[in-house]
Design an enzyme around this catalytic site. Sequence first.
Site, short mmCIF file in Angstrom:
data_model
loop_
_atom_site.label_atom_id
_atom_site.label_comp_id
_atom_site.label_asym_id
_atom_site.label_seq_id
_atom_site.Cartn_x
_atom_site.Cartn_y
_atom_site.Cartn_z
N HIS A 175 0.83 -1.21 0.00
CA HIS A 175 0.00 0.00 0.00
C HIS A 175 0.87 1.27 0.00
CE1 HIS A 175 -3.37 -2.67 1.20
NE2 HIS A 175 -2.42 -3.26 1.89
N SER A 215 12.92 21.99 -17.14
CA SER A 215 11.64 22.68 -17.28
C SER A 215 11.89 23.97 -18.05
CB SER A 215 11.09 22.99 -15.89
OG SER A 215 10.29 24.15 -15.92
N LYS A 257 14.57 22.50 -12.09
CA LYS A 257 13.97 21.18 -12.29
C LYS A 257 14.85 20.19 -13.06
CE LYS A 257 10.11 20.13 -11.17
NZ LYS A 257 8.94 20.08 -11.76
N GLU A 283 8.34 8.79 -17.49
CA GLU A 283 6.93 9.13 -17.73
C GLU A 283 6.52 8.70 -19.14
OE1 GLU A 283 6.76 13.32 -16.77
OE2 GLU A 283 7.44 12.92 -14.73
#
Length: 464
Positions: free
Chosen positions: A162, A283, A289, A296
Amino acid sequence: MTKNKNNQSVWSSRIKKNKSTLFEKIGSSINIDKRLYKEDINCSLTHVDMLFRQKIISFKVKNKIFFGLNKIKNEITKKKFIFKNRDEDIHMSIERRLHEIIGDDAGFIHSGRSRNDQVVTDLKVWMKESTNQIISYLRSNQKTILQLSEKNIYTIMPGFTHLKNAQPISLCHYLLAYIEIFERDKKRFEYNLKNLNENPLGVAALSGTSFNIDRNYTTKKLNFSKPTNNSIDTVSDRDFVVDFIYASSMCSMHISRLSEELIIWNSDGFKLVKLNDRIVTGSSIMPQKKNPDPLEYLRGQTGIFYGNLVSMLTILKGLPLSYFKDLQDDKKLIFETFDNLKNCLLLTNEVLKNIIFNKKNMLELAEKGFLTATDLADYIVKKHNYPFRKSYNLTAKIVNFCEKNNKSFKDLKINEIKKIDSQLENDILKVFDLNNSISSKKSFGGTSFDNIKKMIKKYKKELR
Ligand code: ARG
């Protein structure tokens, strides 16, 4: 529309009107299936060779066709071949060009076969090779994972359920899980090879042929293991297409799970891994960043695989036997799936080689959240012969005590423990040690250091 030497379409004696130019354009698959040109020519060479051996065509005709086909192969390879929408597909393009080169004898090439068996033969030959390529990419990924595993036998991290800290594990054990996962993917592709190895060539349009062809000969020559049994099934069957896309979808789903986990581990909340600059993107506005874009991307691609799987299943649903034009789009889906999976596997390998595990943070996180609570409960059962439920409750009380007093297990004193149950003894303190916990998980398949070292040996042998 394919035209012969006299600029007549193959079916001009029957179909008098010109085809709709709109459908000629959108119904043509040439820009997709031209990728099968080598397979198409090789299968035709084998077919023609067989026709000659069976005395269906003469030596002279065979040689002329061989000459023409080899010339065409050369033209396409050297990009001198002009593909035309009018040709509809790769099979008609090659036949049209053969007519241009050798004249009417080109017409002998289609004795005892149809485009219906031709297209599945080409596709199966192409897919056998591609399936083997995918298997070898999976193997490379397994090897990379094995190298990482070996370096991280004693790297302790929290195992999660979990996404909450659950029990201590070795990072190696976690990584080895992916060797198993990719092994199952490999098996799925290997299983697919069985059906791909049945030769469709010679079933002709749907009912077989009256020519005295030798399907065993073409089977051997084209490296198939046996001819297909039923001509109708052969031209209708695209199960092997679904199998490939399904196996690819599963594999992509696995890559997506791995990616998602690494994205979480890389997040500023977790900081369990760092990604090398090679596999991050900046970014456009936030100068600080370093984003895990490749991960992704890998996670997102799974949607494309599932889409292709549903497309193919839907195309097949409700199609009576045998061949229909609906089937033509199988190749678009197969090529896209293959290219995509190949890229994803290569990218996964690159990502894996550019991850830096933050061992210090992994250990620190493992020290939070009472990861050895199960060890404690097990210890009490074994030492004091308490039923597990009783020792579970005692352990829960100890956890509550720690939480209330802002202590970790390691900070506990024996007298504090004895207040909860006076029977408990000094050696209980040993069970809080993360190393001891991991070492004790000796059951087959568990995370103990001994177990995983044996597993590494086994995988090393298998992946050699
Ligand atoms: N281009 C067709 C396909 O890929 C080849 C088979 C055509 N057969 C036919 N009867 N129209 O499906």
